[in-house]
Design an enzyme around this catalytic site. Structure first.
Site, PDB file in Angstrom:
ATOM      1  N   ASN A 266       0.840  -1.195   0.000  1.00 52.66           N
ATOM      2  CA  ASN A 266       0.000   0.000   0.000  1.00 52.66           C
ATOM      3  C   ASN A 266       0.877   1.247   0.000  1.00 52.66           C
ATOM      4  O   ASN A 266       1.968   1.265   0.585  1.00 52.66           O
ATOM      5  CB  ASN A 266      -1.009   0.004   1.150  1.00 52.66           C
ATOM      6  N   ILE A 267       0.401   2.262  -0.705  1.00 54.50           N
ATOM      7  CA  ILE A 267       1.133   3.519  -0.862  1.00 54.50           C
ATOM      8  C   ILE A 267       0.172   4.649  -0.506  1.00 54.50           C
ATOM      9  O   ILE A 267      -0.787   4.910  -1.253  1.00 54.50           O
ATOM     10  CB  ILE A 267       1.657   3.658  -2.311  1.00 54.50           C
ATOM     11  N   GLU A 268       0.390   5.253   0.659  1.00 52.55           N
ATOM     12  CA  GLU A 268      -0.550   6.272   1.145  1.00 52.55           C
ATOM     13  C   GLU A 268      -0.226   7.652   0.599  1.00 52.55           C
ATOM     14  O   GLU A 268       0.789   7.851  -0.080  1.00 52.55           O
ATOM     15  CB  GLU A 268      -0.564   6.245   2.683  1.00 52.55           C
TER      16      GLU A 268
ATOM     17  N   CYS B 288      -4.078   0.628  -2.517  1.00 55.56           N
ATOM     18  CA  CYS B 288      -3.953  -0.598  -1.720  1.00 55.56           C
ATOM     19  C   CYS B 288      -2.897  -1.530  -2.311  1.00 55.56           C
ATOM     20  O   CYS B 288      -2.578  -1.464  -3.499  1.00 55.56           O
ATOM     21  CB  CYS B 288      -5.283  -1.349  -1.686  1.00 55.56           C
TER      22      CYS B 288
ATOM     23  N   GLU C 244      -3.074  -4.698  -2.973  1.00 52.51           N
ATOM     24  CA  GLU C 244      -3.585  -5.604  -4.008  1.00 52.51           C
ATOM     25  C   GLU C 244      -3.596  -4.924  -5.364  1.00 52.51           C
ATOM     26  O   GLU C 244      -3.228  -5.497  -6.388  1.00 52.51           O
ATOM     27  CB  GLU C 244      -5.020  -6.050  -3.668  1.00 52.51           C
TER      28      GLU C 244
ATOM     29  N   CYS D  30     -10.229  -4.994   0.536  1.00 52.40           N
ATOM     30  CA  CYS D  30     -11.323  -4.022   0.555  1.00 52.40           C
ATOM     31  C   CYS D  30     -12.206  -4.184  -0.684  1.00 52.40           C
ATOM     32  O   CYS D  30     -11.850  -4.875  -1.649  1.00 52.40           O
ATOM     33  CB  CYS D  30     -10.771  -2.599   0.639  1.00 52.40           C
TER      34      CYS D  30
ATOM     35  N   CYS E 243     -10.666  -3.190  -4.127  1.00 58.34           N
ATOM     36  CA  CYS E 243      -9.724  -4.201  -4.642  1.00 58.34           C
ATOM     37  C   CYS E 243     -10.464  -5.438  -5.150  1.00 58.34           C
ATOM     38  O   CYS E 243     -10.054  -6.046  -6.140  1.00 58.34           O
ATOM     39  CB  CYS E 243      -8.717  -4.575  -3.561  1.00 58.34           C
TER      40      CYS E 243
HETATM   41  N1  THU Z   1      -5.338  -1.313   2.545  1.00 61.87           N
HETATM   42  C1  THU Z   1      -4.804  -2.154   1.606  1.00 61.87           C
HETATM   43  O1  THU Z   1      -3.632  -2.006   1.202  1.00 61.87           O
HETATM   44  N2  THU Z   1      -5.589  -3.151   1.128  1.00 61.87           N
HETATM   45  C2  THU Z   1      -6.880  -3.364   1.476  1.00 61.87           C
HETATM   46  O2  THU Z   1      -7.532  -4.237   0.921  1.00 61.87           O
HETATM   47  C3  THU Z   1      -7.497  -2.568   2.546  1.00 61.87           C
HETATM   48  C4  THU Z   1      -6.694  -1.426   3.045  1.00 61.87           C
HETATM   49  C5  THU Z   1      -4.501  -0.218   3.074  1.00 61.87           C
HETATM   50  C6  THU Z   1      -4.946   1.166   2.695  1.00 61.87           C
HETATM   51  C7  THU Z   1      -4.357   2.004   3.817  1.00 61.87           C
HETATM   52  O3  THU Z   1      -3.044   2.364   3.450  1.00 61.87           O
HETATM   53  C8  THU Z   1      -4.315   1.068   5.002  1.00 61.87           C
HETATM   54  O4  THU Z   1      -4.491  -0.237   4.479  1.00 61.87           O
HETATM   55  C9  THU Z   1      -5.377   1.341   6.041  1.00 61.87           C
HETATM   56  O5  THU Z   1      -6.641   1.379   5.471  1.00 61.87           O
END
Ligand code: THU
Length: 137
Positions: A42-44, A53, A55, A90, A93
Site C-alpha cells: 500500500n502507498i498512502e 492498496c 492488491e 477491501c 480491490c
Molecule cells: N489497505 C490495503 O492495502 N488493502 C486493502 O484491501 C485494505 C486497506 C490499506 C490502505 C491504507 O493504506 C491502510 O491499508 C489502512 O486502510
C-alpha cells in the site's frame, strides 16, 4: 505454486509499504497463469483519497507488464506490520480483481503465525458487476 510460498512473498512485500498516516502495512503477492509473481504494497497519500492498496499495486504492475490471466493472490497486513488476523481485501480491490479474474480466482487471506484462509472471488464478491456479463467484454 504452494500457498505458503505466495504468502511468504506477500509478507516480504509488506515491508515496502509507504504508510506515514495509518501505520498499517499491507503486502500482496499475485500469481499469474504463467507462474510470474507480482508483489505490491500500500502507498498512502497526504490527501488520503489517492492511497493505493497493496492488491491494486500488484494488479496494476502486472497488467502494465502485459499480464491478464491470474490464478491467486496472497494478502497480509497489520498495524506496524504485525499480523494479528486474516486480512480481507477491501471492496475496491475486490472489484479490480473482478475486472481480470474469474469466479475461481483464489484469495489467500494471511493470518497470524502460519495461518491463512482461502476463499474464491465468487465467495468474497457475489452478485458482482463484471466486464463479461455487464459490459460485453
Ligand atoms: N489497505 C490495503 O492495502 N488493502 C486493502 O484491501 C485494505 C486497506 C490499506 C490502505 C491504507 O493504506 C491502510 O491499508 C489502512 O486502510
Amino acid at each position: 505454486m504452494a500457498p505458503e510460498k505466495l504468502i511468504e512473498l506477500a509478507k516480504e512485500a509488506m515491508l515496502r509499504a509507504y504508510v506515514p498516516y495509518s501505520g498499517y502495512k499491507v503486502g500482496a503477492a499475485l500469481l499469474c497463469a504463467d507462474g510470474t509473481v507480482y508483489q505490491g504494497c500500500n502507498i498512502e497519500n497526504a490527501a488520503y483519497g489517492p492511497t493505493n492498496c497493496a492488491e491494486r499495486t500488484a494488479f496494476f504492475r502486472a497488467v502494465y507488464d502485459g499480464h491478464r490471466d491470474f490464478v491467486s493472490i496472497a494478502v497480509c497486513g497489520g498495524k506496524d506490520g504485525v499480523i494479528t488476523g486474516a486480512f480481507p481485501p477491501c471492496g475496491v480491490c475486490r472489484q479490480v480483481m473482478r475486472e481480470f479474474c474469474g469466479d475461481d480466482f483464489v484469495i489467500y487471506m494471511v493470518g497470524a503465525g502460519n495461518s491463512y484462509e482461502a476463499r474464491t472471488l465468487a465467495e468474497i464478491l457475489p452478485f458482482s458487476f463484471s466486464p463479461a456479463e455487464h459490459m460485453g467484454i
